[in-house]
Design a protein around this motif. Structure first.
Motif, mmCIF file in Angstrom:
data_model
loop_
_atom_site.group_PDB
_atom_site.id
_atom_site.type_symbol
_atom_site.label_atom_id
_atom_site.label_comp_id
_atom_site.label_asym_id
_atom_site.label_seq_id
_atom_site.Cartn_x
_atom_site.Cartn_y
_atom_site.Cartn_z
ATOM 1 N N ARG A 190 -1.584 -0.723 6.159
ATOM 2 C CA ARG A 190 -0.755 0.440 5.829
ATOM 3 C C ARG A 190 0.702 0.195 6.184
ATOM 4 O O ARG A 190 1.601 0.546 5.409
ATOM 5 N N ARG A 214 2.131 -2.144 3.596
ATOM 6 C CA ARG A 214 2.235 -1.454 2.306
ATOM 7 C C ARG A 214 3.406 -0.477 2.294
ATOM 8 O O ARG A 214 4.210 -0.454 1.346
ATOM 9 N N GLU A 215 3.533 0.323 3.326
ATOM 10 C CA GLU A 215 4.581 1.344 3.350
ATOM 11 C C GLU A 215 5.966 0.726 3.561
ATOM 12 O O GLU A 215 6.962 1.236 3.020
ATOM 13 N N THR A 216 6.034 -0.334 4.332
ATOM 14 C CA THR A 216 7.322 -0.990 4.542
ATOM 15 C C THR A 216 7.826 -1.634 3.259
ATOM 16 O O THR A 216 9.002 -1.503 2.895
ATOM 17 N N LEU A 217 6.940 -2.322 2.555
ATOM 18 C CA LEU A 217 7.329 -2.926 1.280
ATOM 19 C C LEU A 217 7.679 -1.851 0.236
ATOM 20 O O LEU A 217 8.628 -2.007 -0.538
ATOM 21 N N ALA A 218 6.912 -0.756 0.244
ATOM 22 C CA ALA A 218 7.192 0.326 -0.703
ATOM 23 C C ALA A 218 8.573 0.925 -0.466
ATOM 24 O O ALA A 218 9.301 1.252 -1.408
ATOM 25 N N GLU A 219 8.963 1.045 0.790
ATOM 26 C CA GLU A 219 10.293 1.551 1.116
ATOM 27 C C GLU A 219 11.364 0.612 0.587
ATOM 28 O O GLU A 219 12.368 1.045 0.006
ATOM 29 N N LEU A 248 11.103 -1.596 -1.816
ATOM 30 C CA LEU A 248 11.055 -1.711 -3.273
ATOM 31 C C LEU A 248 11.401 -0.398 -3.987
ATOM 32 O O LEU A 248 11.548 -0.378 -5.214
ATOM 33 N N ASP A 298 9.470 2.368 -4.225
ATOM 34 C CA ASP A 298 8.336 2.923 -4.959
ATOM 35 C C ASP A 298 8.484 4.437 -5.106
ATOM 36 O O ASP A 298 8.797 5.146 -4.144
ATOM 37 N N GLY A 299 8.260 4.941 -6.326
ATOM 38 C CA GLY A 299 8.318 6.375 -6.581
ATOM 39 C C GLY A 299 9.702 6.900 -6.889
ATOM 40 O O GLY A 299 9.850 8.081 -7.208
ATOM 41 N N GLY A 329 10.356 0.412 -7.488
ATOM 42 C CA GLY A 329 9.094 -0.299 -7.609
ATOM 43 C C GLY A 329 9.242 -1.756 -7.977
ATOM 44 O O GLY A 329 8.270 -2.397 -8.386
ATOM 45 N N ARG A 330 10.454 -2.293 -7.830
ATOM 46 C CA ARG A 330 10.650 -3.688 -8.203
ATOM 47 C C ARG A 330 11.795 -4.304 -7.419
ATOM 48 O O ARG A 330 12.673 -3.598 -6.900
#
Length: 286
Positions: free
Chosen positions: A12, A15-20, A22, A24-25, A30-31
């Protein structure tokens, strides 16, 4: 063996660190726009992470998890052991894999290992300055929200022990609790009556010691006392409960305060103020 810590969800966190990073949302998120536009999809890199200064290593398995999350087939070799003191210029991790994935994960991986190694390195400095195997260095709850388990792991890698992990595993009665309860003794009695087993009571005057002990405190935190007062306090306690010195402790004062006979010395700056370790990651195209 997979890296794991009680109370910490590595997947988690990654996942959340990379989402921040990138986005995401978010619109257009997201890229990794730089890597996608500059680096061919099939390009491969070799990478070498190294220390630029002498450090105590902490966090390499977490950094590894960032790279594996984006490239499950990546080849990673850890070259240093957690908790090991290494010289400047020491190689820490060798990688071979997808170039885009490695570049996308790079900052999150480095931020984590730099921060945790910085904490471990400062902690080791305090242990050495204390120079007292009879006294244990403790961290505190002065941690970055969301990173407590990792930061307290890093202090252990540096040679400290963990104070309570949170508000749940021990009561710590401080001046504001005493203010409401009316006295140190009454505050401790209320915790005892509530069935709390571990009760740490902060005292900043020697006349508070006996009321706290009589009421049932299981440990005393001797707050902002000079070495002479600490010795007096330890003499009053006479080993009935463990004692902890806290407040006003730095690399210049820790040895004298630890030498007073206290069982523990706690230092908030281990997690609150440790500078990031100087660690780099260089890539070579394959």
């Amino acid at each position: 063996m997979r890296f794991s810590l009680p109370g910490f969800d590595l997947d988690r966190f990654v996942r959340e660190t990379l989402a921040e990073d990138l986005g995401d949302g978010l619109p257009g998120g997201g890229r990794d726009v730089t890597s996608e536009s500059v680096i061919p999809a099939g390009a491969r890199f070799a990478g070498l992470m190294d220390s630029r200064d002498a450090i105590v290593v902490a966090g390499l398995p977490v950094a590894e998890a960032f790279f594996r999350a984006l490239d499950p087939t990546i080849e990673i070799e850890l070259l240093a052991v957690e908790g090991e003191g290494v010289a400047a210029g020491t190689d820490l991790m060798r990688l071979r894999g997808n170039a885009r994935a490695m570049l996308t994960a790079e900052r999150s991986a480095l931020n984590t290992v730099q921060h945790l190694s910085g904490i471990a390195t400062m902690t080791r400095e305090y242990v050495r300055a204390m120079d007292n195997p009879s006294c244990t260095l403790l961290d505190t709850r002065k941690t970055i929200p969301g990173l407590r388990v990792l930061e307290k792991y890093a202090t252990r890698m540096g040679g400290a022990a963990n104070h309570r992990m949170g508000l749940w595993d021990a009561a710590m009665i401080k001046d504001n609790h005493v203010l409401v309860a009316g006295s140190v003794g009454e505050a401790v009695r209320r915790a005892v009556d509530a069935g709390v087993r571990e009760i740490i009571c902060e005292v900043d005057r020697v006349d508070q010691i006996e009321p706290a002990l009589v009421a049932g405190a299981t440990r005393l935190l001797l707050d902002n006392m000079d070495p002479g007062t600490l010795r007096e306090a330890v003499g009053i306690v006479q080993g009935r409960v463990p004692t902890e010195a806290s407040g006003g402790i730095n690399l210049d004062t820790i040895k004298a305060k630890a030498a007073t006979g206290v069982n523990f010395v706690s230092v908030g700056r281990l997690t609150q103020s440790a500078p990031a370790a100087d660690i780099g990651l260089d890539f070579t195209p394959l």
